[in-house]
Write an enzyme that holds these catalytic residues in place. Structure first.
Site: not given
Ligand code: IMP
Length: 444
Positions: A13, A16, A40-41, A223
């Protein structure tokens, strides 16, 4: 241009989306290399809001090709929803290509992701619940379904029947959930396959050809570095490799093709989900940053945890990604603050250290050592060059660059494209200085 990787330098977040949008203008191809619909954006096009989780925002440029690489995991239902949104807005998707070897998120992945989180109790990760971890787990377990499997009806029927029956044992016996009907899942995914078929190609070959034709390629990470499966704050991470190295694996491109790595970091820090966060602010200032920065997740709507800029993390991200330069976003969010803290090192039991400990328990014990800088207490939203910035804001940026040992190429001061200061050309400007044998910087 060149072949450039854009990565997040914190816990995701970082903004990017805006930076890749700026750079997409001069890219022939934008490639997403990892993650799935956890990212997502939100983009506003002609007054209409568009939420994209998988398709690169480069799709808004009519001549830019967009590729979803093999390192991503694809939820076809969400992807088809994005295609429909774009169609409604009269945005062509003819330039979209999907890797035939990307793995596919199935209904049982989503169910297992949510059920497993519940079962973890106080050890929960705070996943987005989108089935990302279980999809990558099946990839490693060699039981995953790939996009190319979707395209082969006979094979898919056999493969999915086995997979659904296998996962039903886990759903029923381990999580006490109702089983899925294999036939329903098969029919649903065969329908998805027909919608996606025109987009499916060998994307690695496409990219290889483009590199040889000297096309400009932008590799877009989702991420951030600290959420990287290997290099992040394990186990509080995602299940893919957002770091720059992931771009080669997640697209099938050799490392010699990469010219530049551009990092993106917020002027402060945020994190969603569980896990240690040494500079977290749990009081009034944290709330202020959250409000001013509109810190709510695009995918889950969760409130992001906010904290001061952490230069230990920043230095680590520069190293792990081989970052050449960095974009600092959301500087304007700090505009009203009396003073601003920057974490320059950590301390545990009176011992100071400047590197990030890899053990989550030890990381949770880290107390930040701060340097306090004066705030500028005026709006920076309309600044368009470094000279326009208040002296304290400029000092703040210089301090961050020095601490992380990386040049700042871009400063972002708001969501719109205009609210940007280009300090150095991020693609052709100076790279992070290399040192000679005597430790003296040499020209790049
Ligand atoms: P997962 O990717 O859904 O398995 O989540 C694993 C960890 O990554 C969690 O702490 C989520 O909140 C974090 N996470 C996954 N995608 C994002 C993102 O796009 N932005 C911020 N945190 C993310």
């Amino acid at each position: 241009m060149a072949n450039v990787i854009v990565i997040g330098a914190q816990w995701g977040d970082e903004g990017k989306g805006k930076i890749t949008d700026l750079l997409s203008k001069s890219a022939d191809i934008v490639v997403r290399y990892q993650g799935g619909v956890n990212a997502g954006h939100t983009i506003v096009v002609g007054g209409q809001t568009l939420k994209l989780h998988l398709i690169p925002s480069g799709i808004l440029y009519p001549d830019t090709e967009c590729i979803i690489g093999c390192g991503t995991v694809i939820d076809p239902q969400v992807l088809i929803g994005e295609l429909e949104q774009l169609k409604k807005l009269n945005i062509s998707t003819k330039n979209l290509q999907i890797s035939e070897t990307a793995h596919v998120t199935m209904p049982y992945h989503r169910l297992i992701d949510i059920a497993a989180e519940e079962r973890r109790g106080s050890h929960k990760i705070g996943t987005t619940g989108r089935g990302i971890g279980p999809t990558y787990a099946d990839k490693s377990e060699r039981t995953g379904i790939r996009v190319l499997d979707l395209m082969d009806e006979k094979g898919l029927r056999k493969q999915l029947k086995w997979a659904v029956e296998y996962k039903n044992v886990i759903l029923e016996k381990l999580y006490e959930l109702p089983p899925l009907d294999p036939e329903t899942v098969i029919e649903q995914y065969l329908n998805y396959a027909e919608v996606l078929r025109p987009y499916v190609v060998d994307t690695s070959l496409k990219i290889y050809d483009a590199i040889h034709r000297r096309r400009n390629i932008l590799f877009e990470g989702a991420q951030g570095t600290l959420l990287d499966l290997d290099h992040g704050t394990y186990p509080y991470v995602t299940s893919s490799n957002p770091v720059a190295g992931g771009a080669c694996i997640g697209t099938g491109v050799g490392p010699t093709a990469i010219d530049r790595v551009i990092g993106v970091a917020k002027a402060y820090t945020t994190r969603v989900g569980e896990g240690p966060f040494p500079t977290e602010l749990v009081g009034e200032i944290g709330e202020k940053l959250c409000d001013r920065g509109a810190e709510f997740g695009t995918t889950t709507g969760r409130k992001r945890r906010c904290g001061w800029f952490d230069a230990v993390i920043g230095r680590y991200a520069v190293r792990i990604n081989g970052m050449d330069c960095i974009a600092i976003t959301k500087l304007d969010v700090l505009d009203e603050l009396e003073e601003i803290k920057v974490c320059i090192a950590y301390e545990i039991d009176g011992v100071e250290f400047k590197d990030f400990p890899r053990n989550a328990r030890r990381f949770a014990e880290c107390r930040p050592i701060y340097k306090v800088l004066p705030g500028w207490k005026q709006s920076t939203e309309n600044c368009r060059s470094l000279e326009d910035l208040p002296r304290q804001a400029l000092d703040y940026l210089k301090f961050l660059a020095e601490l992380m040992d990386v040049p700042i190429a871009i400063v972002s001061l708001g969501a719109s494209r205009e609210q940007t200061i280009i300090v150095e050309d991020p693609i052709h400007g100076p790279k992070r200085a290399l040192l000679d044998a005597n430790g003296t910087p040499v020209a790049s």
